[in-house]
Write an enzyme that holds these catalytic residues in place. Structure first.
Site, PDB file in Angstrom:
ATOM      1  N   ASP A 138       0.870  -1.156   0.052  1.00 30.22           N
ATOM      2  CA  ASP A 138      -0.035   0.098   0.123  1.00 30.22           C
ATOM      3  C   ASP A 138       0.807   1.404  -0.003  1.00 30.22           C
ATOM      4  OD1 ASP A 138      -2.216  -1.598   0.087  1.00 30.22           O
ATOM      5  OD2 ASP A 138      -2.752  -0.941   2.211  1.00 30.22           O
ATOM      6  N   ASP A 140       0.366   3.955   1.740  1.00 34.37           N
ATOM      7  CA  ASP A 140       0.333   4.640   3.173  1.00 34.37           C
ATOM      8  C   ASP A 140       1.048   4.047   3.960  1.00 34.37           C
ATOM      9  OD1 ASP A 140      -1.521   2.576   3.063  1.00 34.37           O
ATOM     10  OD2 ASP A 140      -3.269   3.835   3.472  1.00 34.37           O
ATOM     11  N   TRP A 200     -13.347  -1.806  -1.869  1.00 34.52           N
ATOM     12  CA  TRP A 200     -12.559  -2.264  -0.482  1.00 34.52           C
ATOM     13  C   TRP A 200     -12.801  -3.404  -0.121  1.00 34.52           C
ATOM     14  CZ3 TRP A 200     -12.967  -3.076   4.260  1.00 34.52           C
ATOM     15  CH2 TRP A 200     -11.648  -3.177   5.164  1.00 34.52           C
ATOM     16  N   GLU A 203      -9.899  -8.776  -0.893  1.00 33.49           N
ATOM     17  CA  GLU A 203      -8.694  -9.486  -1.785  1.00 33.49           C
ATOM     18  C   GLU A 203      -7.792  -9.948  -0.758  1.00 33.49           C
ATOM     19  OE1 GLU A 203      -8.971  -6.205  -0.949  1.00 33.49           O
ATOM     20  OE2 GLU A 203      -6.772  -5.875  -0.435  1.00 33.49           O
ATOM     21  N   ASP A 204      -7.247  -9.207   0.164  1.00 28.82           N
ATOM     22  CA  ASP A 204      -6.198  -9.869   1.082  1.00 28.82           C
ATOM     23  C   ASP A 204      -6.554 -11.071   1.522  1.00 28.82           C
ATOM     24  OD1 ASP A 204      -8.190  -8.400   2.624  1.00 28.82           O
ATOM     25  OD2 ASP A 204      -6.397  -7.414   3.852  1.00 28.82           O
ATOM     26  N   MET A 230       0.879   4.112   9.488  1.00 28.61           N
ATOM     27  CA  MET A 230       0.004   4.270   8.381  1.00 28.61           C
ATOM     28  C   MET A 230      -0.208   5.924   8.197  1.00 28.61           C
ATOM     29  SD  MET A 230      -3.677   2.731   7.261  1.00 28.61           S
ATOM     30  CE  MET A 230      -4.302   4.107   7.734  1.00 28.61           C
ATOM     31  N   HIS A 233      -5.834   9.092   6.615  1.00 26.58           N
ATOM     32  CA  HIS A 233      -6.644   9.380   5.275  1.00 26.58           C
ATOM     33  C   HIS A 233      -7.996   8.978   5.539  1.00 26.58           C
ATOM     34  CE1 HIS A 233      -6.960   5.332   3.513  1.00 26.58           C
ATOM     35  NE2 HIS A 233      -5.893   5.095   4.307  1.00 26.58           N
ATOM     36  N   ARG A 235     -11.589   7.559   3.600  1.00 25.60           N
ATOM     37  CA  ARG A 235     -11.940   6.667   2.484  1.00 25.60           C
ATOM     38  C   ARG A 235     -12.183   7.275   1.164  1.00 25.60           C
ATOM     39  NH1 ARG A 235     -13.396   1.521   2.704  1.00 25.60           N
ATOM     40  NH2 ARG A 235     -14.094   1.856   4.907  1.00 25.60           N
TER      41      ARG A 235
HETATM   42  N1  UDH Z   1      -5.338   3.162  -3.158  1.00 28.39           N
HETATM   43  C1  UDH Z   1      -5.147   4.339  -4.002  1.00 28.39           C
HETATM   44  N2  UDH Z   1      -6.096   5.121  -4.255  1.00 28.39           N
HETATM   45  C2  UDH Z   1      -7.592   4.898  -3.901  1.00 28.39           C
HETATM   46  C3  UDH Z   1      -7.768   3.671  -3.232  1.00 28.39           C
HETATM   47  C4  UDH Z   1      -6.752   3.079  -2.741  1.00 28.39           C
HETATM   48  O1  UDH Z   1      -4.159   4.351  -4.509  1.00 28.39           O
HETATM   49  O2  UDH Z   1      -8.353   5.538  -4.500  1.00 28.39           O
HETATM   50  C5  UDH Z   1      -4.262   2.308  -3.032  1.00 28.39           C
HETATM   51  C6  UDH Z   1      -3.558   2.628  -2.103  1.00 28.39           C
HETATM   52  O3  UDH Z   1      -2.098   2.089  -2.295  1.00 28.39           O
HETATM   53  C7  UDH Z   1      -3.746   2.168  -0.654  1.00 28.39           C
HETATM   54  C8  UDH Z   1      -4.339   0.966  -0.976  1.00 28.39           C
HETATM   55  O4  UDH Z   1      -4.791   0.770  -2.214  1.00 28.39           O
HETATM   56  O5  UDH Z   1      -2.790   2.394   0.345  1.00 28.39           O
HETATM   57  C9  UDH Z   1      -5.271   0.463  -0.035  1.00 28.39           C
HETATM   58  O6  UDH Z   1      -6.488   1.188   0.036  1.00 28.39           O
HETATM   59  P1  UDH Z   1      -6.912   2.033   1.368  1.00 28.39           P
HETATM   60  O7  UDH Z   1      -5.872   2.829   2.001  1.00 28.39           O
HETATM   61  O8  UDH Z   1      -8.248   2.805   1.086  1.00 28.39           O
HETATM   62  O9  UDH Z   1      -7.307   0.975   2.306  1.00 28.39           O
HETATM   63  P2  UDH Z   1      -7.282   0.824   4.075  1.00 28.39           P
HETATM   64  O10 UDH Z   1      -7.697  -0.353   4.397  1.00 28.39           O
HETATM   65  O11 UDH Z   1      -8.066   2.200   4.288  1.00 28.39           O
HETATM   66  O12 UDH Z   1      -5.760   1.513   4.385  1.00 28.39           O
HETATM   67  C10 UDH Z   1      -9.499   1.967   4.202  1.00 28.39           C
HETATM   68  C11 UDH Z   1     -10.391   3.392   4.457  1.00 28.39           C
HETATM   69  C12 UDH Z   1     -10.013   3.774   5.567  1.00 28.39           C
HETATM   70  C13 UDH Z   1     -11.048   4.784   6.238  1.00 28.39           C
HETATM   71  C14 UDH Z   1     -10.906   5.454   7.367  1.00 28.39           C
HETATM   72  C15 UDH Z   1     -11.689   6.592   7.741  1.00 28.39           C
HETATM   73  N3  UDH Z   1     -11.257   6.796   9.317  1.00 28.39           N
END
Ligand code: UDH
Length: 288
Positions: A138, A140, A200, A203-204, A230, A233, A235
């Site tokens: 990822d 982030d 979202w 997949e993992d 991390m 950010h 959603r």
């Molecule tokens: N990613 C992008 N662009 C997007 C979506 C996803 O680059 O529009 C990539 C990026 O590498 C990211 C990864 O896909 O690190 C995983 O997506 P994610 O960061 O959305 O997943 P995560 O589980 O966060 O880290 C979920 C949303 C969290 C919302 C929390 C609100 N407090």
């Protein structure tokens, strides 16, 4: 020239020794913070002279243990990219990898598909170099310990075992999210990643099941070395949680042979070799 002189002259193509098992210049725990913004030009100035075009590096004085492609699924996360590049390149250099960074950008505004983009990265990277190891990350997530090696191991490796958002613990035993590494052989054994997890989630877990169904286990660093920060950010647009994804997981055993690297279809729209990374913009036929 006399014999003595010939022997003293350094030969430019002298065969190099393999790099040591444990890279000698690792520092352990790192200071990582995302409070100030970083811009790409600053990072280019800071690191550009150490890299070859395309975000590529090789240790100057030994032969790297592995050729590693770092693959990142991406869209519209430029601030995160700048932090990631600033922190990861120096770590990967200290780890003495022969590596290259691939940013796989999903073209258009369709629903995001992390795993399919990772599959594209695998195929496109192999067109450029004989990689034997693939790290899927990822954008982030930044490790806060450089002893967490971005390489491949006897079994598929889950690297992001201690994320700050999960209190530096695995959220559940079968968690395989964030950052992972698979050798070419391990990746092919599971037919790559699924292409059908849009939006979202899930997949993992599908990848985890593929690994177990093919008789492999998960390798992990310990929870001290495996710590990550991390970048906070909200959603993203067009990457909503997909309520259909969890249900697909009960069929992984049947679907994994027909949903993966052997059925991957996409169109490359642009490839840019930046100093700090190779950027591949790709149309993956995403639903709107
Ligand atoms: N990613 C992008 N662009 C997007 C979506 C996803 O680059 O529009 C990539 C990026 O590498 C990211 C990864 O896909 O690190 C995983 O997506 P994610 O960061 O959305 O997943 P995560 O589980 O966060 O880290 C979920 C949303 C969290 C919302 C929390 C609100 N407090």
């Amino acid at each position: 020239a006399s014999q003595a002189e010939t022997e003293m002259t350094p030969t430019p193509n002298k065969t190099q020794a393999p790099c040591p098992d444990t890279p000698p210049n690792l520092v352990g725990v790192l200071h990582v913070d995302f409070n100030s913004k970083r811009n790409l030009d600053e990072v280019r100035k800071e690191l550009g002279s150490l890299l070859q075009e395309g975000g590529r590096y090789k240790p100057p004085d030994c032969v790297a243990k592995q050729k590693v492609a770092i693959i990142i699924a991406f869209r519209n996360r430029h601030e995160h990219l700048n932090h990631w590049l600033h922190y990861l390149h120096p770590i990967l250099m200290r780890q003495q990898l022969d590596y290259r960074v691939y940013i796989i950008n999903q073209d258009g505004e369709g629903v995001f598909n992390r795993a399919k983009l990772m599959n594209v990265g695998y195929v496109e990277a192999l067109k450029e170099y004989d990689f034997e190891c693939f790290v899927f990350s990822d954008i982030d997530l930044v490790p806060i310990d450089d002893r967490n090696l971005y390489r491949c191991f006897e079994n598929p490796r889950h690297l992001a075992v201690g994320m700050d958002k999960f209190n530096f613990h695995l959220p559940y035993n079968g968690f395989f999210g964030g950052v992972s590494s698979l050798s070419k052989k391990q990746y092919l054994k599971i037919n790559g990643f699924p292409n059908t997890y849009w939006g979202w989630g899930g997949e993992d877990d599908d990848i985890y099941k593929r690994i177990i169904f093919r008789g492999m286990s998960i390798s992990r660093p310990n929870t001290v070395t495996g710590r990550y920060k991390m970048i906070k950010h909200s959603r993203d647009l067009h990457n909503e949680q997909n309520p259909n994804n969890p249900g697909k997981l009960s069929h992984t055993r049947q679907t994994m042979d027909t949903d993966g690297i052997n059925t991957l279809k996409y169109t490359v729209k642009e490839i840019v070799h930046d100093t700090l990374y190779t950027y591949i913009n790709v149309d993956i036929d995403a639903p709107l």
